[in-house]
Design a protein around this motif. Structure first.
Motif, PDB file in Angstrom:
ATOM      1  N   SER A  26       0.851  -1.189   0.000  1.00 26.49           N
ATOM      2  CA  SER A  26       0.000   0.000   0.000  1.00 26.49           C
ATOM      3  C   SER A  26       0.888   1.240   0.000  1.00 26.49           C
ATOM      4  O   SER A  26       2.064   1.188   0.387  1.00 26.49           O
ATOM      5  N   ASN A  27       0.321   2.363  -0.403  1.00 28.78           N
ATOM      6  CA  ASN A  27       1.085   3.597  -0.412  1.00 28.78           C
ATOM      7  C   ASN A  27       1.603   3.966   0.986  1.00 28.78           C
ATOM      8  O   ASN A  27       2.767   4.336   1.125  1.00 28.78           O
ATOM      9  N   ALA A  31       5.519   4.316   1.696  1.00 32.42           N
ATOM     10  CA  ALA A  31       6.040   5.575   2.240  1.00 32.42           C
ATOM     11  C   ALA A  31       6.850   5.319   3.513  1.00 32.42           C
ATOM     12  O   ALA A  31       7.925   5.904   3.705  1.00 32.42           O
ATOM     13  N   VAL A  38       3.145  10.211   3.128  1.00 28.86           N
ATOM     14  CA  VAL A  38       2.289   9.516   2.173  1.00 28.86           C
ATOM     15  C   VAL A  38       2.105  10.301   0.874  1.00 28.86           C
ATOM     16  O   VAL A  38       2.187   9.726  -0.217  1.00 28.86           O
ATOM     17  N   CYS A  41       5.161  10.338  -1.491  1.00 32.52           N
ATOM     18  CA  CYS A  41       5.342   8.969  -1.995  1.00 32.52           C
ATOM     19  C   CYS A  41       4.330   8.692  -3.096  1.00 32.52           C
ATOM     20  O   CYS A  41       4.673   8.158  -4.149  1.00 32.52           O
ATOM     21  N   TRP A  42       3.065   9.073  -2.862  1.00 30.10           N
ATOM     22  CA  TRP A  42       2.017   8.869  -3.861  1.00 30.10           C
ATOM     23  C   TRP A  42       2.344   9.626  -5.154  1.00 30.10           C
ATOM     24  O   TRP A  42       2.156   9.103  -6.247  1.00 30.10           O
ATOM     25  N   LEU A  45       5.036   7.750  -7.026  1.00 29.23           N
ATOM     26  CA  LEU A  45       4.459   6.532  -7.596  1.00 29.23           C
ATOM     27  C   LEU A  45       3.605   6.870  -8.810  1.00 29.23           C
ATOM     28  O   LEU A  45       3.715   6.228  -9.862  1.00 29.23           O
ATOM     29  N   LYS A  46       2.790   7.892  -8.704  1.00 31.63           N
ATOM     30  CA  LYS A  46       1.932   8.324  -9.817  1.00 31.63           C
ATOM     31  C   LYS A  46       2.780   8.753 -11.015  1.00 31.63           C
ATOM     32  O   LYS A  46       2.470   8.423 -12.165  1.00 31.63           O
TER      33      LYS A  46
END
Length: 158
Positions: A26-27, A31, A38, A41-42, A45-46
Motif C-alpha cells: 500500500s502507499n 512511504a 504519504v 510517496c504517492w 508513484l503516480k
C-alpha cells in the motif's frame, strides 16, 4: 519536479525495487519503508506510472500448481517477410493466452515464443490448430524445458 523520462533518482529506483518484490504494498507502507510522508510517496508513484516505468500490477502464479506442466520455447520462421502476414501473426499471438511472450528476433528464426500447456498433447494441439494454420509460417522449431532453473520478470535496477 518533472524529471526527464530516463532520469531516476535513488528513491525512484527503491520504489521500483520494492514494488517488484511486492506489488501489493500500500502507499502508506511504501512511504514508511522510504521514510517519506504519504503524499510525496504517492506523487512519485503516480509519476512513475504516468511516465510508463510501471506498466501494471499482477500476482506471480505457479504454473505447475495450475496444471501447466509444459513450457516450450518456439522458434517460428516465415517464408516471406513482407506484407501483412507478420502483422497477422503478431495479432494472433496477442490473442493466445498460452503464449506468455512473443519476440521478433534476429537469427535463423523470425519470432521466439514462450508457450505453456497442460500436457504434450495440449501443446501439440496448439501447434497444429494455431501455429500451422497461420499463413506465411514456413517452419516451427520447439524446445521443451526439462527443468526450470530461474523464471521471473523482475528487472535488475542499479
Amino acid at each position: 519536479m518533472n524529471k526527464p523520462r530516463n532520469e531516476l533518482d535513488a528513491t525512484d529506483r527503491t520504489i521500483l525495487r520494492l514494488l517488484q518484490q511486492d506489488g501489493t504494498l500500500s502507499n502508506p507502507k511504501l512511504a514508511e519503508q522510504l521514510s517519506l510522508s504519504v503524499t510525496p510517496c504517492w506523487r512519485r508513484l503516480k509519476r512513475l506510472e504516468d511516465d510508463g516505468y510501471i506498466t501494471g500490477y499482477q500476482a506471480n502464479l505457479d504454473r505447475r500448481k495450475l496444471g501447466l506442466d509444459v513450457l516450450a520455447f518456439v522458434q517460428v520462421s516465415f517464408g516471406a517477410h513482407g506484407g501483412e502476414l507478420p502483422n497477422q501473426f503478431e495479432a494472433a499471438m496477442l490473442a493466445q493466452p498460452q503464449v506468455l511472450s512473443c519476440h521478433k528476433i534476429t537469427g535463423d528464426a523470425d519470432y521466439l515464443l514462450q508457450v505453456v500447456a497442460q500436457s504434450l498433447d495440449d501443446y501439440s494441439q496448439f501447434v497444429e490448430q494455431v501455429l500451422r494454420r497461420l499463413p506465411g509460417v514456413s517452419a516451427i522449431h520447439s524446445s521443451l524445458a526439462l527443468r526450470e532453473i530461474k523464471a521471473g520478470s523482475r528487472l535488475p535496477l542499479p
